[in-house]
Design an enzyme around this catalytic site. Structure first.
Site, PDB file in Angstrom:
ATOM      1  N   SER A 292       0.812  -1.222   0.000  1.00  0.00           N
ATOM      2  CA  SER A 292       0.000   0.000   0.000  1.00  0.00           C
ATOM      3  C   SER A 292       0.840   1.264   0.000  1.00  0.00           C
ATOM      4  CB  SER A 292      -0.935   0.026   1.223  1.00  0.00           C
ATOM      5  OG  SER A 292      -1.853  -1.026   1.180  1.00  0.00           O
TER       6      SER A 292
ATOM      7  N   LYS B 287      -9.465   3.107   5.329  1.00  0.00           N
ATOM      8  CA  LYS B 287      -8.445   4.138   5.113  1.00  0.00           C
ATOM      9  C   LYS B 287      -9.077   5.513   4.938  1.00  0.00           C
ATOM     10  CE  LYS B 287      -5.134   0.945   2.948  1.00  0.00           C
ATOM     11  NZ  LYS B 287      -4.444   0.556   1.706  1.00  0.00           N
TER      12      LYS B 287
END
Length: 840
Positions: free
Chosen positions: A726, A769
């Site tokens: 990520s 997120k």
């Protein structure tokens, strides 16, 4: 002395055998270990120097036995104190003091529960058993008396005084007569008990030492521990021998009684036929008096079986077992065992099915009422129920709810049962390691029971319940079998209509049962078992979802459980957000419920003590009750420093932001990575640096900088492990910022992986997120364009105030992320001059 002759017969036979079995096996023990001493002629009670022994010994308590000098006995230690004592002694001088317990029923005796006279023993051999217990072979050496107990933990130690051994004058007539009487009594015992092997007489003849003869016979005497202790404590040899002879004469009398019992048993066997006719007459009398005997019970069972709508095979099996029960003697030990089997067989809901309610609107309403959020999971369950309604059978994949603890996996199973109006049962598979727990035990075994599947079907009282298999990932394998392999048949729709439990012994149809499994991890589930499961992932709750769960469910529940009226007190949203963000860090809501319970208990205490309490719970009250904050969330920092970029991360307890920091210093091009990074993040850093070098000209970076300066990439919070695909674009942006000294755009975060060709790849955990970015004050987020579909599935209310930049290449990332403005006090890179050879 004893109440029942039958008990005397059994106990005496066993004890006398044990008495002489020790002699018979001494040779085998000696051959097994060179440390064992020969007992054929132990003229000395000790082969160790008492003056060399300490006067303070570790004390080993024993039950049901008294150790005498010269005698070798095995002892199995199960108490942790005793095991620790044995290991310590075995590693040193192998000497312990052995004391008998006054009460054999006490598992961990205190010093008051021990006798004051005992025997010093030497450990000849130690064996550690597979079950954790320890067996030792010890030999008695010398008697002692306790002067003072020194300690009780971790094991008992005491100061002792050794008792001197009396010199035996064999020339005295009374001594010779006593020894001869003891031997004659021992031989009479051998003669009266034909089950003792003849070798025991030879072994007894080989004992030369008079003191050892008394000690050996005393050790194997069938007497109470208190009587043996009297012999041990008696100092005079004559007195010890006389007391022993007294007990042995009692032994002989008991053996004679045994012979009389045997004669009577033979006579009773001749009367068996007569007893049969008597029982038949008793049966007729019972029927006349209306007494419900075994025959009446069997008739009732047969009548119940005739009402069952089971198959011909099962009906034949039931009647066959019932006929077998009818032929049994009601006084036999097998009769109640077989009766229990028949009753269990009848109690199973062979032909009982509840009617399903496939009202999907009602089912959706129940799921929404019981669980806030989890929209994807609830929609999948509604789809599953719709298919069941159309197919009208259970053949299909078994649902497995997979996710972290506390997210509502088990309660979802309850809601499904409630919506279908089916009965609900649950078993926990955590720690199960015996295959018989699934398939059951053979009914011929003592204490046999059906497996957990059949037991819970019986408890559900229907053959089509909702059956939750909790913690299916925590099944263990052992020498008793593999329960997860036994579950393959249970969960296979093509096989479970003919499931056979070892106890029931006939096929039972499980095809109508709605199985739902739960798991915290998929790694430990066997591939064949996992292949039968359809995995539905529960990722956990967001902060907003936790807030709604607390308002709708947790706060009213805790107020009610603590005796308060739900409408009397109210938690403000800010107070609940304070608990969620600062006092819990989890995917589920279990710890949140505990913290709310702590606050409610404080309110209850104030109410009972008539203290003044506010009706609206504020964040200040939360801090007062729960103390200082346990967790702190990362907040966005300014962009005044080059090389600091905000990234987005997913964790098991929700989303979070992280910072990637880069710095350069004069050197030779060395790369350093820190922050406890995993292999994936290290490879992302390597790929980012390689790509940055390939586009250095486009960013106006001198190639010599990479050779003349060392680069350090750090992700703060070094104590926390970090890994995952990520952070690729975050690391690249940080490197581009440090080498160009350009500012990163204000209040910007990003997530995505990169390739060496400059492509941006999509990542997971987008919802968590995004919510973490909003909580941290982020206004703009860079994502891969393929993650647009994840944004579209998020409720609009969670996206307010955030602008999204969808990119496909790294160039687009840098165009959005880097401003043209330089940071304050930028680094001026000085590089070495290019040589002529390098130019060529």
């Amino acid at each position: 002395m004893f109440c029942e002759f039958k008990q005397i017969y059994t106990i005496r036979n066993k004890e006398i055998n044990n008495m002489f079995e020790s002699l018979h096996n001494l040779t085998a023990i000696q051959n097994d270990s060179e440390e064992l001493v020969k007992v054929a002629n132990p003229d000395e009670e000790t082969d160790i120097n008492l003056s060399d022994l300490p006067t303070e010994l570790s004390i080993l308590p024993i039950k049901n036995a008294v150790l005498f000098p010269g005698v070798i006995i095995p002892i199995t230690a199960t108490r942790q104190k005793s095991i620790l004592l044995i290991k310590n002694a075995y590693q040193s001088n192998r000497i312990v003091g052995v004391l008998a317990q006054r009460n054999k029923k006490i598992e961990d005796p205190e010093i008051n529960g021990l006798y004051r006279y005992g025997t010093v023993a030497q450990i000849l051999k130690m064996i550690v058993l597979p079950d954790g217990n320890t067996t030792i072979i010890i030999q008695g050496k010398n008697r002692f008396k306790i002067l003072e107990f020194v300690q009780e933990e971790p094991f008992i130690t005491a100061k002792i005084d050794f008792l001197t051994n009396e010199n035996i004058d064999l020339e005295q007539k009374d001594v010779r007569a006593l020894i001869q009487s003891l031997k004659e009594a021992a031989f009479k015992i051998l003669k009266l008990n034909p089950e003792i092997p003849q070798e025991a007489q030879i072994a007894l003849d080989n004992i030369q030492s008079t003191s050892f003869l008394v000690n050996f016979l005393s050790s194997n005497l069938n007497a109470e521990v208190s009587d043996k202790q009297r012999i041990l404590e008696t100092q005079s040899f004559k007195d010890r021998g006389t007391l022993l002879l007294k007990f042995m004469l009692k032994e002989i009398q008991m053996l004679k009684i045994k012979h009389e019992i045997q004669k009577k048993v033979h006579t009773d066997l001749d009367q068996q036929q007569r007893d049969y006719f008597l029982r038949q007459q008793i049966k007729v009398l019972q029927d006349e008096l209306g007494y419900d005997g075994p025959e009446k019970e069997i008739q009732v069972l047969r009548k119940k079986g005739s009402k069952k709508k089971w198959s011909k095979t099962i009906n034949e099996h039931f009647n066959k077992e019932l006929d077998k029960l009818q032929r049994m003697n009601p006084q036999a030990s097998e009769f109640p065992v077989h009766m229990n089997y028949i009753e269990t067989f009848l109690e199973l809901p062979w032909d009982v099915y509840t009617k399903d309610d496939f009202d999907l609107k009602s089912a959706k309403k129940i799921l929404d009422h019981d669980h806030f959020g989890l929209e994807k999971v609830k929609n999948r369950i509604i789809e599953y129920l719709a298919v069941l309604k159309l197919k009208n059978d259970m053949k299909g994949p078994i649902l497995c709810l997979f996710g972290p603890p506390g997210v509502g996996k088990t309660s979802l199973g309850k809601s499904i049962a409630k919506s279908l109006k089916r009965n609900y049962v649950r078993i926990s598979l955590g720690g199960m390691h015996d295959e018989a727990e699934i398939r059951g035990h053979r009914k011929t075994y003592i204490g046999a029971l059906p497996g957990k599947i059949i037991q819970n079907i019986k408890r559900a009282k229907s053959s089509n319940p909702v059956f939750v298999l909790d913690e299916i990932d925590k099944i263990n394998s052992s020498f008793r079998g593999d329960p997860s392999s036994a579950l393959l048949e249970v969960l296979d729709p093509e096989q479970n209509n003919t499931f056979i439990d070892n106890y029931i012994e006939v096929e039972y149809d499980l095809s109508k049962v709605l199985f739902i499994a739960t798991a915290n991890s998929l790694d430990s589930i066997q591939p064949p078992l996992r292949d039968r499961l359809e995995i539905i992932e529960l990722t956990g709750y967001t902060l907003e979802e936790k807030l709604q769960i607390a308002i709708r469910h947790l706060v009213p529940k805790q107020l009610k459980e603590h005796g308060l009226k739900p409408k009397s007190y109210k938690f403000s949203k800010v107070a609940l957000q304070k608990i969620i963000a600062s006092y819990t860090r989890e995917s589920g809501v279990r710890n949140l419920e505990r913290q709310i319970g702590s606050v409610v208990r404080s309110i209850a205490k104030s109410t009972v003590m008539e203290e003044e309490t506010e009706k609206l719970i504020t964040p200040q009250y939360i801090v007062k009750v729960l103390g200082s904050e346990l967790y702190e969330n990362e907040l966005y920092q300014n962009n005044d420093i080059a090389g600091v970029v905000t990234g987005l991360a997913w964790t098991q307890v929700g989303g979070d932001i992280l910072f990637v920091e880069s710095s350069v210093s004069k050197g030779n091009g060395k790369l350093t990575l820190s922050g406890q990074l995993g292999e994936v993040m290290k490879e992302s850093a390597m790929a980012a640096l390689s790509y940055l070098k390939s586009i250095a000209d486009l960013l106006e970076i001198n190639h010599r900088v990479f050779q003349d300066y060392d680069l350090h990439i750090h992700v703060p919070a070094g104590a926390v492990s970090k890994d995952g695909p990520s952070a690729g674009i975050t690391i690249l942006t940080s490197l581009a910022s440090i080498f160009t000294q350009r500012k990163v755009k204000d209040k910007l975060a990003m997530t995505g992986e990169i390739t060496l060709r400059g492509k941006v790849l999509p990542v997971g955990g987008i919802k968590e997120k995004i919510l973490a970015a909003r909580r941290s004050g982020i206004k703009e987020i860079i994502l891969c364009s393929k993650n647009r579909r994840d944004i579209e599935n998020i409720e609009k209310q969670y996206l307010l105030g955030v602008k999204f930049h969808y990119v496909d290449t790294v160039d687009q990332v840098l165009k959005v992320a880097l401003t043209k403005e330089k940071v304050k006090n930028p680094i001026v890179f000085t590089v070495s001059k290019t040589t002529d050879s390098e130019k060529k």
